[in-house]
Design an enzyme around this catalytic site. Sequence first.
Site, mmCIF file in Angstrom:
data_model
loop_
_atom_site.group_PDB
_atom_site.id
_atom_site.type_symbol
_atom_site.label_atom_id
_atom_site.label_comp_id
_atom_site.label_asym_id
_atom_site.label_seq_id
_atom_site.Cartn_x
_atom_site.Cartn_y
_atom_site.Cartn_z
ATOM 1 N N GLN A 1 0.850 -1.201 0.000
ATOM 2 C CA GLN A 1 0.000 0.000 0.000
ATOM 3 C C GLN A 1 0.880 1.243 0.000
ATOM 4 O OE1 GLN A 1 -3.387 -0.560 3.109
ATOM 5 N NE2 GLN A 1 -1.789 -1.991 3.684
ATOM 6 N N VAL B 1 3.357 4.217 -0.927
ATOM 7 C CA VAL B 1 3.585 4.996 -2.141
ATOM 8 C C VAL B 1 5.077 5.344 -2.292
ATOM 9 C CG1 VAL B 1 1.231 5.927 -2.164
ATOM 10 C CG2 VAL B 1 3.034 7.192 -0.972
ATOM 11 N N HIS C 1 -1.576 1.666 -4.087
ATOM 12 C CA HIS C 1 -1.984 3.075 -3.919
ATOM 13 C C HIS C 1 -1.112 4.038 -4.708
ATOM 14 C CE1 HIS C 1 -4.084 1.862 0.123
ATOM 15 N NE2 HIS C 1 -4.810 1.581 -0.937
ATOM 16 N N GLY D 1 3.230 -4.310 8.975
ATOM 17 C CA GLY D 1 3.082 -2.875 9.254
ATOM 18 C C GLY D 1 1.893 -2.186 8.633
ATOM 19 N N SER E 1 -2.285 -0.982 9.440
ATOM 20 C CA SER E 1 -3.378 -0.902 10.408
ATOM 21 C C SER E 1 -4.568 -1.711 9.910
ATOM 22 C CB SER E 1 -3.786 0.562 10.628
ATOM 23 O OG SER E 1 -4.157 1.144 9.397
#
Length: 243
Positions: free
Chosen positions: A95, A97, A115, A187, A189
Site C-alpha cells: 500500500q 507509495v 496506492h 506494518g 493498520s
Amino acid sequence: MMAPLARRLSSAERIVCFSGAGLSAESGIPTFRDGAGDGLWSRFDPMELASPGGFQKDPELVASWYQWRRRQLLQARPNPAHEALAGSRVCCVTQNVDNLLERAGVPQDRIIHLHGRIDHDRCNGRCGHHQPMDTGLLETDVALQSCPRCGDHLRPAVVWFGESLPEAALMEADRLCRETEVLIVVGTSGVVWPAAGFIELASGSGAHVININPEPGPMDEHCDVNLRGSAARLLPRLLADSG
Ligand code: BJW
C-alpha cells in the site's frame, strides 16, 4: 516461534508480503495514522489532504505537503526489512507509495503498488499525462506544477480516498493473494479498503498468514500468527532461511 515459521516459508513455493506504512517506519517515513509528529504538518488531517476534495479546495497546500514528503523520501534509505525482501523470492503487494522496495533492489515485476507512487506525477485533468517527479523542484519553493500537455494542475500519482485503485494492480494482487501459500502482513493498520480485504482473501483461500506489527489491529483475527515487533527486526529473521 521463528524456527517453525522459517521452515514453513522454506517449503512454500509461493510467498507474498502485503505491506503498509510500518514497513518504512524505520527508514524515517512517518506512518499515515501516526501523522507527522509535532512538526509543521501535524495540524492538518492526512485524510483531508489525501483526497480529491482537499486538492480541489487548496491545491497549493496539498502540493506543499507532498513536496515535504518527497523531500523526506529522498533523505530516507531502505531498512533491513526492505533489504530482506530484496534478498528473497517474495512478491510484494504494497500500500506504500514510497520507492524503498525498488531502491532496496526488489525487481519491479515483484512489486505491486496498490496506492500508486509518490515519485510520479499525473495530470489532475483528463489528458492522461504521467511523468516522474521533477526532483530539481524539491530544492525550490515551487510545489504546484502545471501539466505540460493541457495546463491543468499536476498531482502526485497516488490513490486518494474515494478514488479507484489501479485495475491492473488490483487484479494481480487478487491473483497472488488467492494463490499464495504464505502471506506475510507487515506494518499495516488494516483499516483502508479495498486493500485490507487482501488479508481475508488470502486467509480464506488457504494461505498461512503471518502478521508483523508492534501493535494489535483489526486484521489480527484473520492471521494465524501475530508477531509483535518491528518490521526491521522481525522480517529479516523470518526470511533468513526462506530460500
Ligand atoms: C509498524 C512499525 C514498524 C509502526 N514495524 N509495523 C469499505 C468499508 C469502509 C470504507 C471503505 C470501504 N471501501 C472503500 C472505502 C472507503 C475508503 C476507506 O477505506 N476508508 C476507511 C479509512 C474507512 N477507501 C477508499 O476510498 C479507496 N478507494 C475506493 O475504495 O474506491 C472505491 C470506493 C470509494 C468510496 C466508497 C466506496 C468505494 C482508496 C483508498 C486510498 C488510500 N490512500 C492512502 C493515501 C495514499 C497517498 C498518500 O500516501 O498520500 O493510502 S490513505 C493511507 O492509508 C495510505 C496507506 O497506503 C493506507 C493504509 O495505511 P497503512 O499503510 O496501514 O498505514 P497506517 O498508518 O494506518 O498504519 C501503520 C501500521 O504500521 C500500524 O499498524 C502500526 O502499528 C504499524 N507500525 N511502526 C511494523 N516499525
